[in-house]
Design an enzyme around this catalytic site. Structure first.
Site, PDB file in Angstrom:
ATOM      1  N   TYR A 134       0.839  -1.191   0.000  1.00 37.36           N
ATOM      2  CA  TYR A 134       0.000   0.000   0.000  1.00 37.36           C
ATOM      3  C   TYR A 134       0.874   1.240   0.000  1.00 37.36           C
ATOM      4  CZ  TYR A 134      -3.472   3.503   0.889  1.00 37.36           C
ATOM      5  OH  TYR A 134      -4.268   4.613   0.754  1.00 37.36           O
ATOM      6  N   GLN A 196     -10.542   0.929   2.029  1.00 37.22           N
ATOM      7  CA  GLN A 196     -11.108   0.056   0.995  1.00 37.22           C
ATOM      8  C   GLN A 196     -10.013  -0.698   0.246  1.00 37.22           C
ATOM      9  OE1 GLN A 196     -11.426   3.335   1.260  1.00 37.22           O
ATOM     10  NE2 GLN A 196     -11.330   4.416  -0.699  1.00 37.22           N
ATOM     11  N   ASN A 219      -2.959   6.625   6.457  1.00 33.60           N
ATOM     12  CA  ASN A 219      -3.613   7.463   7.448  1.00 33.60           C
ATOM     13  C   ASN A 219      -4.288   6.596   8.511  1.00 33.60           C
ATOM     14  OD1 ASN A 219      -5.972   6.500   6.264  1.00 33.60           O
ATOM     15  ND2 ASN A 219      -6.382   8.381   5.142  1.00 33.60           N
ATOM     16  N   SER A 245       3.631   9.598  12.282  1.00 34.23           N
ATOM     17  CA  SER A 245       5.086   9.685  12.172  1.00 34.23           C
ATOM     18  C   SER A 245       5.664  10.525  13.301  1.00 34.23           C
ATOM     19  CB  SER A 245       5.467  10.297  10.823  1.00 34.23           C
ATOM     20  OG  SER A 245       6.858  10.211  10.622  1.00 34.23           O
ATOM     21  N   GLN A 267       9.565  16.050   9.967  1.00 35.12           N
ATOM     22  CA  GLN A 267       8.540  15.124  10.438  1.00 35.12           C
ATOM     23  C   GLN A 267       7.222  15.830  10.685  1.00 35.12           C
ATOM     24  OE1 GLN A 267       8.592  11.601  10.742  1.00 35.12           O
ATOM     25  NE2 GLN A 267      10.224  12.208   9.358  1.00 35.12           N
ATOM     26  N   HIS A 270       4.621  15.963   7.942  1.00 36.92           N
ATOM     27  CA  HIS A 270       3.912  14.753   7.514  1.00 36.92           C
ATOM     28  C   HIS A 270       2.428  14.849   7.791  1.00 36.92           C
ATOM     29  CE1 HIS A 270       6.495  11.714   5.812  1.00 36.92           C
ATOM     30  NE2 HIS A 270       7.431  11.956   6.700  1.00 36.92           N
ATOM     31  N   GLU A 334      10.292   6.435  16.509  1.00 34.63           N
ATOM     32  CA  GLU A 334      10.379   5.897  15.150  1.00 34.63           C
ATOM     33  C   GLU A 334      11.717   6.293  14.531  1.00 34.63           C
ATOM     34  OE1 GLU A 334       7.998   6.291  10.872  1.00 34.63           O
ATOM     35  OE2 GLU A 334       7.767   7.829  12.410  1.00 34.63           O
ATOM     36  N   HIS A 335      12.037   7.574  14.575  1.00 34.02           N
ATOM     37  CA  HIS A 335      13.315   8.086  14.075  1.00 34.02           C
ATOM     38  C   HIS A 335      14.064   8.726  15.241  1.00 34.02           C
ATOM     39  CE1 HIS A 335      10.430   8.535  10.637  1.00 34.02           C
ATOM     40  NE2 HIS A 335      11.387   7.866  10.018  1.00 34.02           N
ATOM     41  N   ASP A 368      14.589   8.302   4.660  1.00 29.99           N
ATOM     42  CA  ASP A 368      13.274   8.306   4.019  1.00 29.99           C
ATOM     43  C   ASP A 368      13.363   7.943   2.552  1.00 29.99           C
ATOM     44  OD1 ASP A 368      11.519   8.773   6.036  1.00 29.99           O
ATOM     45  OD2 ASP A 368      11.113  10.864   5.539  1.00 29.99           O
ATOM     46  N   GLU A 422       4.551 -33.468  31.691  1.00 28.28           N
ATOM     47  CA  GLU A 422       3.455 -32.575  31.312  1.00 28.28           C
ATOM     48  C   GLU A 422       2.115 -33.301  31.259  1.00 28.28           C
ATOM     49  OE1 GLU A 422       4.430 -30.450  27.754  1.00 28.28           O
ATOM     50  OE2 GLU A 422       5.994 -29.272  28.763  1.00 28.28           O
ATOM     51  N   HIS A 427       1.528 -37.899  23.623  1.00 29.76           N
ATOM     52  CA  HIS A 427       2.887 -37.552  23.207  1.00 29.76           C
ATOM     53  C   HIS A 427       3.856 -38.666  23.615  1.00 29.76           C
ATOM     54  CE1 HIS A 427       1.166 -33.568  22.712  1.00 29.76           C
ATOM     55  NE2 HIS A 427       2.322 -33.073  22.298  1.00 29.76           N
TER      56      HIS A 427
END
Length: 452
Positions: A134, A196, A219, A245, A267, A270, A334-335, A368, A422, A427
Site C-alpha cells: 500500500y 477500501q 492514514n 510519524s 517530520q 507529515h 520511530e526516528h 526516508d 506434562e 505424546h
C-alpha cells in the site's frame, strides 16, 4: 497572518515525577477512535459484500473520481515514466540500487545443526506467497514507499506482488509512484486507496486478488483497516503496528540549531498528528531551535500542517547526554537523530528506536529516500518491541527436524520423560511405540485416572 513565533512545550526531566514523565512523553491521542473503528468496519464490510462496485463507489466518495478501470494499464505506466525528467528517473534508480544493496545483505542461507548424534534441526526460508503493497498518495505522493516495499518483496522472491495507491484528481496514479513500481518489477497496480484498498487486498474482489500479508503506511483509516483484517483469520497479516510519524532529536549545545529545526520540521510536515521531540541539556540550544523553526516555517508550503503538529511537540531538558539517551529509550522513537560530537560513540546507549541517524550530516531525509535502510518503521512507542521492515518480513522461516534410528534411541527416552512430566500421554505413547519397534522398551506408561 499566523503568529511567527513558536513556543514548544518544555519539561525538565529531573524535576518530573513518574506521572509527569509519562505525560512528557505521551503521544497525541487518536481523535474519534471509536467512531473510526466503526467507520472502517463498515467500509471493509461493503468491500467484502460488493467487491469492485464498492471500490468505485468509495473512489467517487473519497477521491472525487469516476474510475473506468481499477488496474493501471501499460499505457499509463509508459505515460508516467515519460512525464518524469531524466534527473528524477535516475534518482529513483539510485534509491532502488541503495535499498537493494542494503536489503540483499540481510539474506541468510539455511541453518542446519546436529543437536545430538543423529538428530538434525534445520531452518529453511520460503517467500510469502502473495503480498499487497500500500502506497499513500494523498497530499504527498510517496514513490519512496514503493521502493521500501517492492525491493525487499522482489529480493525475497514473493511470487505475487500487487500494489494499491489512491487515484489523483485526474483519475490516474501519481507518475513517480508508477515509475518506481515499474523499476521495482511490480506489474499489478490498482487505483484504490484508504481502508477500501486494505479490504480489497485482504479479501479480494472481482479484479484485485487477495493476498496473505499487507505492507505500507497510511492514514488513520488505513492503519485501523490493517489492524482489523489482521485479527480476522480470513483476512491478511500486517507488516507492523504503527501510528503517526515521529522523530526525537538528541542534541547538545554544540549542535547547529538550523539543522535541528529542519529535522524537526521534516517530520512535522507529515501530518497534524505527527510528533517531534527535542531532548537536550542546553536551554540555549532550545531557544535557538525555536527561533529557527519559526523562521523556516515561513518558507514551507506545508507550514499549516507543520504548525498544527508543533502544538504537541515538546522539548525535554536533561542533566546530561546519558540522561538524554535514557529518555529516548523510554520514548522508543520511530526516528532518532543524534546530533552530538562523536555520535558513533553514543550508539551503544541506544536500546529502542526504529532507525537511527548519526551526526550532523545524516538528516532523517536520507533514510526516508535513498540511504538504503527501510523507512517503514514502528511508531507510537512500538519501537520498544518491534523492528522496522526488513527481509524477514517478506519470508517464512520454517523449522525442520529429522532423527535417524540411532538418534531416536538417544532422544526418545528424554522426550518421553518430558511428555510424562506434562501429563500428555499421547505424546509419550508416540515415543514409546517407536522405542519398542527399535527393541528398546521402557517401563509402561503410568495409569492415569480419567476425570469424569
Amino acid at each position: 497572518m499566523p503568529d511567527p513565533t513558536v513556543n514548544l512545550a518544555r519539561y525538565r526531566w529531573a524535576e518530573l515525577d513518574e506521572p509527569g514523565r509519562r505525560a512528557a512523553l505521551a503521544r497525541p491521542e487518536a481523535a474519534h477512535r471509536d467512531s473510526l473503528a466503526a467507520d472502517v468496519a463498515a467500509i471493509i464490510a461493503a468491500v467484502r459484500r460488493d467487491g469492485d462496485a464498492a471500490l468505485r463507489h468509495f473512489a467517487q466518495r473519497f477521491d472525487g473520481v469516476t474510475l473506468e478501470a481499477l488496474r493501471v494499464s501499460q499505457d499509463e505506466f509508459d505515460a508516467a515514466e515519460a512525464a518524469l525528467s531524466e534527473i528524477q528517473r535516475n534518482a529513483l534508480r539510485t534509491a532502488i540500487d541503495n535499498v537493494r544493496a542494503f536489503h540483499a545483505a540481510q539474506l541468510a542461507g539455511p541453518i542446519s545443526v546436529e543437536t545430538m548424534p543423529g538428530v538434525v534441526c534445520r531452518r529453511i526460508t520460503r517467500p510469502i506467497r502473495a503480498v499487497g503493497l500500500y502506497v499513500p498518495a494523498g497530499s504527498a505522493p510517496l514513490p519512496s514507499t514503493v521502493i521500501m516495499l517492492a525491493v525487499p518483496a522482489a529480493l525475497a522472491g514473493c511470487p505475487q506482488r500487487i500494489l494499491c495507491t489512491p487515484p489523483q484528481k485526474d483519475g490516474h496514479a501519481d507518475p513517480a509512484v508508477l515509475t518506481a513500481a515499474r523499476y521495482c518489477g511490480v506489474e499489478e497496480v490498482y487505483l484504490v486507496g484508504g481502508a477500501q484498498a486494505v479490504a480489497a487486498m485482504a479479501y479480494g474482489t472481482e479484479t484485485i486478488p487477495a493476498v496473505d500479508k499487507i505492507y505500507g503506511p497510511g492514514n488513520a483509516f488505513v492503519t485501523e483497516a490493517k489492524l482489523q483484517v489482521s485479527r480476522d483469520p480470513d483476512g491478511a497479516a500486517l507488516d507492523l503496528p504503527a501510528g503517526p510519524s515521529e522523530v526525537l532529536v538528541i542534541a547538545d549545545g554544540r549542535a547547529d540549531p538550523e539543522f535541528v529545526a529542519a529535522d524537526l520540521l521534516s517530520q512535522a510536515e507529515h501530518g497534524a498528528d505527527s510528533q517531534v521531540v527535542l531532548v537536550t541539556p542546553s536551554p540555549e540550544l532550545a531557544d535557538a531551535v525555536e527561533a529557527a523553526v519559526a523562521a523556516q516555517l515561513t518558507v514551507l508550503p506545508r507550514n499549516d500542517v507543520a504548525r498544527a503538529a508543533l502544538e504537541h511537540a515538546r522539548v525535554v531538558f536533561t542533566r546530561d547526554l546519558a540522561e538524554a539517551f535514557a529518555v529516548s529509550n523510554l520514548y522508543g522513537p520511530e526516528h532518532l537523530i543524534v546530533q552530538v560530537p562523536d555520535a558513533e560513540a553514543w550508539l551503544e546507549h541506544v536500546e529502542t528506536a526504529g532507525s537511527v541517524f548519526l551526526g550532523d550530516w545524516t538528516p532523517e531525509s536520507l533514510g526516508d529516500y535513498c540511504s538504503g535502510t527501510n523507512h517503514v518503521l514502528p511508531t507510537y512507542g512500538y519501537a520498544r518491541a518491534w523492528s522496522g521492515l526488513s527481509m524477514a518480513d517478506f519470508q517464512l522461516h520454517i523449522s525442520v527436524q529429522e532423527a535417524t534410528p540411532d538418534g531416536f534411541r538417544l532422544i526418545g527416552p528424554i522426550t518421553r520423560t518430558l511428555a510424562e512430566l506434562e501429563r500428555l500421554d499421547a505424546h509419550a505413547l508416540a515415543v514409546k511405540l517407536r522405542l519398542e519397534a527399535l527393541g528398546q522398551p521402557q517401563a509402561p506408561l503410568p495409569t492415569r485416572k480419567v476425570d469424569a
